[in-house]
Design an enzyme around this catalytic site. Structure first.
Site, PDB file in Angstrom:
ATOM      1  N   LYS A  98     -11.552 -24.128  20.691  1.00  0.00           N
ATOM      2  CA  LYS A  98     -10.600 -23.769  19.632  1.00  0.00           C
ATOM      3  C   LYS A  98     -11.233 -24.071  18.280  1.00  0.00           C
ATOM      4  O   LYS A  98     -12.045 -24.989  18.164  1.00  0.00           O
ATOM      5  CB  LYS A  98      -9.309 -24.579  19.764  1.00  0.00           C
ATOM      6  CG  LYS A  98      -8.126 -23.941  19.083  1.00  0.00           C
ATOM      7  CD  LYS A  98      -7.515 -22.831  19.936  1.00  0.00           C
ATOM      8  CE  LYS A  98      -6.333 -22.166  19.287  1.00  0.00           C
ATOM      9  NZ  LYS A  98      -5.591 -21.330  20.238  1.00  0.00           N
TER      10      LYS A  98
HETATM   11  P1  NAD Z   1       0.850 -15.564  13.492  1.00  0.00           P
HETATM   12  O1  NAD Z   1       0.090 -16.150  12.359  1.00  0.00           O
HETATM   13  O2  NAD Z   1       0.703 -14.126  13.775  1.00  0.00           O
HETATM   14  O3  NAD Z   1       2.411 -15.896  13.326  1.00  0.00           O
HETATM   15  C1  NAD Z   1       2.917 -17.192  13.165  1.00  0.00           C
HETATM   16  C2  NAD Z   1       4.397 -17.079  12.859  1.00  0.00           C
HETATM   17  O4  NAD Z   1       4.955 -18.395  12.802  1.00  0.00           O
HETATM   18  C3  NAD Z   1       4.714 -16.432  11.506  1.00  0.00           C
HETATM   19  O5  NAD Z   1       5.839 -15.612  11.635  1.00  0.00           O
HETATM   20  C4  NAD Z   1       5.031 -17.628  10.622  1.00  0.00           C
HETATM   21  O6  NAD Z   1       5.900 -17.273   9.565  1.00  0.00           O
HETATM   22  C5  NAD Z   1       5.711 -18.521  11.612  1.00  0.00           C
HETATM   23  N1  NAD Z   1       5.712 -19.911  11.182  1.00  0.00           N
HETATM   24  C6  NAD Z   1       4.710 -20.635  10.630  1.00  0.00           C
HETATM   25  N2  NAD Z   1       5.136 -21.879  10.360  1.00  0.00           N
HETATM   26  C7  NAD Z   1       6.413 -21.939  10.758  1.00  0.00           C
HETATM   27  C8  NAD Z   1       7.404 -22.943  10.739  1.00  0.00           C
HETATM   28  N3  NAD Z   1       7.139 -24.152  10.251  1.00  0.00           N
HETATM   29  N4  NAD Z   1       8.622 -22.633  11.251  1.00  0.00           N
HETATM   30  C9  NAD Z   1       8.884 -21.425  11.757  1.00  0.00           C
HETATM   31  N5  NAD Z   1       7.990 -20.426  11.789  1.00  0.00           N
HETATM   32  C10 NAD Z   1       6.783 -20.685  11.288  1.00  0.00           C
HETATM   33  O7  NAD Z   1       0.429 -16.452  14.763  1.00  0.00           O
HETATM   34  P2  NAD Z   1       0.535 -16.061  16.310  1.00  0.00           P
HETATM   35  O8  NAD Z   1      -0.790 -15.553  16.735  1.00  0.00           O
HETATM   36  O9  NAD Z   1       1.772 -15.278  16.556  1.00  0.00           O
HETATM   37  O10 NAD Z   1       0.670 -17.525  16.939  1.00  0.00           O
HETATM   38  C11 NAD Z   1       1.943 -18.167  17.102  1.00  0.00           C
HETATM   39  C12 NAD Z   1       1.811 -19.208  18.203  1.00  0.00           C
HETATM   40  O11 NAD Z   1       1.368 -18.547  19.391  1.00  0.00           O
HETATM   41  C13 NAD Z   1       0.790 -20.300  17.933  1.00  0.00           C
HETATM   42  O12 NAD Z   1       1.228 -21.511  18.515  1.00  0.00           O
HETATM   43  C14 NAD Z   1      -0.434 -19.813  18.655  1.00  0.00           C
HETATM   44  O13 NAD Z   1      -1.344 -20.844  18.985  1.00  0.00           O
HETATM   45  C15 NAD Z   1       0.209 -19.201  19.877  1.00  0.00           C
HETATM   46  N6  NAD Z   1      -0.653 -18.244  20.581  1.00  0.00           N
HETATM   47  C16 NAD Z   1      -1.106 -17.115  19.977  1.00  0.00           C
HETATM   48  C17 NAD Z   1      -1.942 -16.268  20.692  1.00  0.00           C
HETATM   49  C18 NAD Z   1      -2.442 -14.979  20.123  1.00  0.00           C
HETATM   50  O14 NAD Z   1      -3.079 -14.218  20.872  1.00  0.00           O
HETATM   51  N7  NAD Z   1      -2.198 -14.651  18.872  1.00  0.00           N
HETATM   52  C19 NAD Z   1      -2.288 -16.562  22.012  1.00  0.00           C
HETATM   53  C20 NAD Z   1      -1.773 -17.718  22.597  1.00  0.00           C
HETATM   54  C21 NAD Z   1      -0.955 -18.561  21.869  1.00  0.00           C
END
Ligand code: NAD
Length: 431
Positions: free
Chosen positions: A106
């Site tokens: 990561k």
């Molecule tokens: P992203 O940047 O596309 O979206 C993040 C979202 O979370 C945004 O809508 C943001 O406004 C919101 N956010 C940020 N801080 C916040 C808070 N304090 N309260 C409420 N909402 C908040 O990111 P993503 O890729 O969608 O990732 C989101 C989660 O999913 C993370 O934990 C990430 O590790 C996990 N994840 C993502 C992937 C991927 O392929 N993108 C894969 C596995 C896990």
């Protein structure tokens, strides 16, 4: 005593919890306790107001016994070394749950908060600015500098980054380009989550949410709750959250609440995710949607609903609110949204949790498919990607259920038992 929210210590305590169920030689256990390698880098960048800012980046490689390291890169003000280490540990277990030939890695980037260097006002400015208000040009500079600094560690057979919070396919394209410039030829397989024209996979963008959706439905079938009124509340409206909203909506669920970092909206008659996407694109937040009431992120988590999908950041379900969670199934699209103490409370209250290392593993699974396609130069159609993903998610879910039933533990520990067994057996065979 207040609850421990340090992500690395949480990840370590989850490993400790598995020990009674898996025979782990002491030496193997000790090696799994810390990452194999962690690189910390720094770079100074001229930002949009023409001032200079110091950025810090990390790449943690937890365990490479099964194969190259795999895991996203996060751009966020709150990134810390311990968070990146925890996320890399979770990636090891996630890849093992899905039986992918990878170990966990990561990366993350933030700005320096050294009090000798930056004033509290400057920190507040940078928190607001990085990365969402940054111009593309500065974002590109950050990405290229970070890639240059971690280049010795990454490569298609070594460690393959991907998107995570605040990083997307454009950032992967810049990373791929910078790495390729360094070696003198194009290396598409050094990252996944790339734009399609540069060797990305169809279905990758939707894969994390699709996996969450598939496992949530499996959970509803397993718990015989599929006949109940289908309502879902989703915290976070980025890649994982917005696409999950779309998939649940298309499957006939009422999406009763959605939030982003600014807050949320609720409507018990159901929200239209496509309209929310448009509002977010236009105004920067879902809170400006008119057909619903405003609510806070905290309120969203405790709404009565069938499925709750945390899809933002860590530690949102804690001892403070676990008893108030009314959802029957929690499908963790985010990494680490539930603390270990909150896990116990949810389990005792009969809330069925699909743990992060299973629920959000669709992303890394289709990243694996992208990596295979890139290496073979043979690209699959979207239906074929989605069908393979569905079959693999269902198989992993069933294997976790087998441990859940055998050991009478909660679903997270069951997923860990399945994953840790696999990593430990690889470790034993190799050394
Ligand atoms: P992203 O940047 O596309 O979206 C993040 C979202 O979370 C945004 O809508 C943001 O406004 C919101 N956010 C940020 N801080 C916040 C808070 N304090 N309260 C409420 N909402 C908040 O990111 P993503 O890729 O969608 O990732 C989101 C989660 O999913 C993370 O934990 C990430 O590790 C996990 N994840 C993502 C992937 C991927 O392929 N993108 C894969 C596995 C896990």
């Amino acid at each position: 005593m207040s609850e421990n929210l340090n992500p690395k210590q949480i990840a370590q305590s989850q490993l400790l919890k598995v020990r009674p169920f898996v025979e782990i030689p002491e030496k193997i256990f000790l090696k799994l306790w810390e990452p194999e390698r962690i690189l910390k880098v720094r770079f100074a960048i001229t930002i949009d107001n023409n001032s200079e800012a110091l950025f810090l980046g990390y790449r943690s490689q937890h365990c490479s016994w099964i194969g190259p390291l795999k895991g996203g890169v996060r751009y966020h003000a709150d990134v810390t070394e311990d968070e990146v280490v925890a996320l890399s540990m979770w990636m090891t277990w996630k890849c093992a749950v899905m039986e992918l030939p990878y170990g966990g890695g990561k990366g993350g980037v933030t700005f320096s908060r050294d009090p000798m260097l930056v004033t509290p006002e400057r920190i507040e400015f940078l928190k607001d600015y990085f990365p969402k208000k940054m111009s593309r040009h500065v974002l590109e500079n950050i990405t290229r500098k970070f890639t240059e600094k971690i280049a010795p560690l990454i490569g298609p057979d070594k460690d393959i980054p991907a998107p995570d919070v605040n990083t997307d396919s454009q950032i992967m394209a810049w990373m791929m380009d910078e790495f390729s410039r360094g070696v003198g030829y194009t290396v598409p397989a050094v990252v996944t989550g790339k734009p399609i024209v540069l060797g990305g996979s169809l279905g990758r963008n939707e894969a994390t949410a699709r996996g969450t959706f598939i496992t949530a439905i499996k959970a509803l079938k397993y718990t015989k709750l599929l006949g109940e009124e289908k309502t879902v509340a989703i915290q976070g409206f980025g890649n994982a959250g917005s696409i999950a909203a779309r998939l649940f909506h298309e499957a006939g669920f009422k999406v009763i609440a959605i939030s982003d970092s600014k807050g949320g909206v609720v409507n018990s008659n159901g929200l239209n995710p496509r309209e929310l996407e448009a509002i977010k694109a236009e105004t920067g937040s879902v809170i400006n949607y008119k057909d619903g009431e405003r609510l806070s992120n905290e309120e969203l988590l405790t709404l009565p609903c069938l499925v709750l999908v945390p899809a933002a950041l860590e530690n949102v379900i804690t001892t403070k609110n676990a008893d108030d969670i009314k959802a029957k199934v929690v499908a963790e699209a985010a990494n680490g949204p539930t603390t270990p103490e909150a896990d116990e409370i949810l389990h005792a209250n009969g809330v069925f949790v699909v743990p992060d290392i299973l629920a959000n593993a669709g992303g890394v699974t289709v990243s694996y498919y992208e990596w295979i396609q890139g290496r073979e130069q043979d690209y699959w159609d979207e239906n074929s990607v989605n069908m393979r993903l569905e079959a693999r998610m269902k198989r992993a879910f069933d294997k976790v259920i087998a441990e859940y039933e055998k050991n009478t533990v909660n679903m997270r520990t069951a997923a860990y038992i399945h994953a840790v067994k696999r990593v430990v057996s690889a470790g034993k065979l190799r050394r």
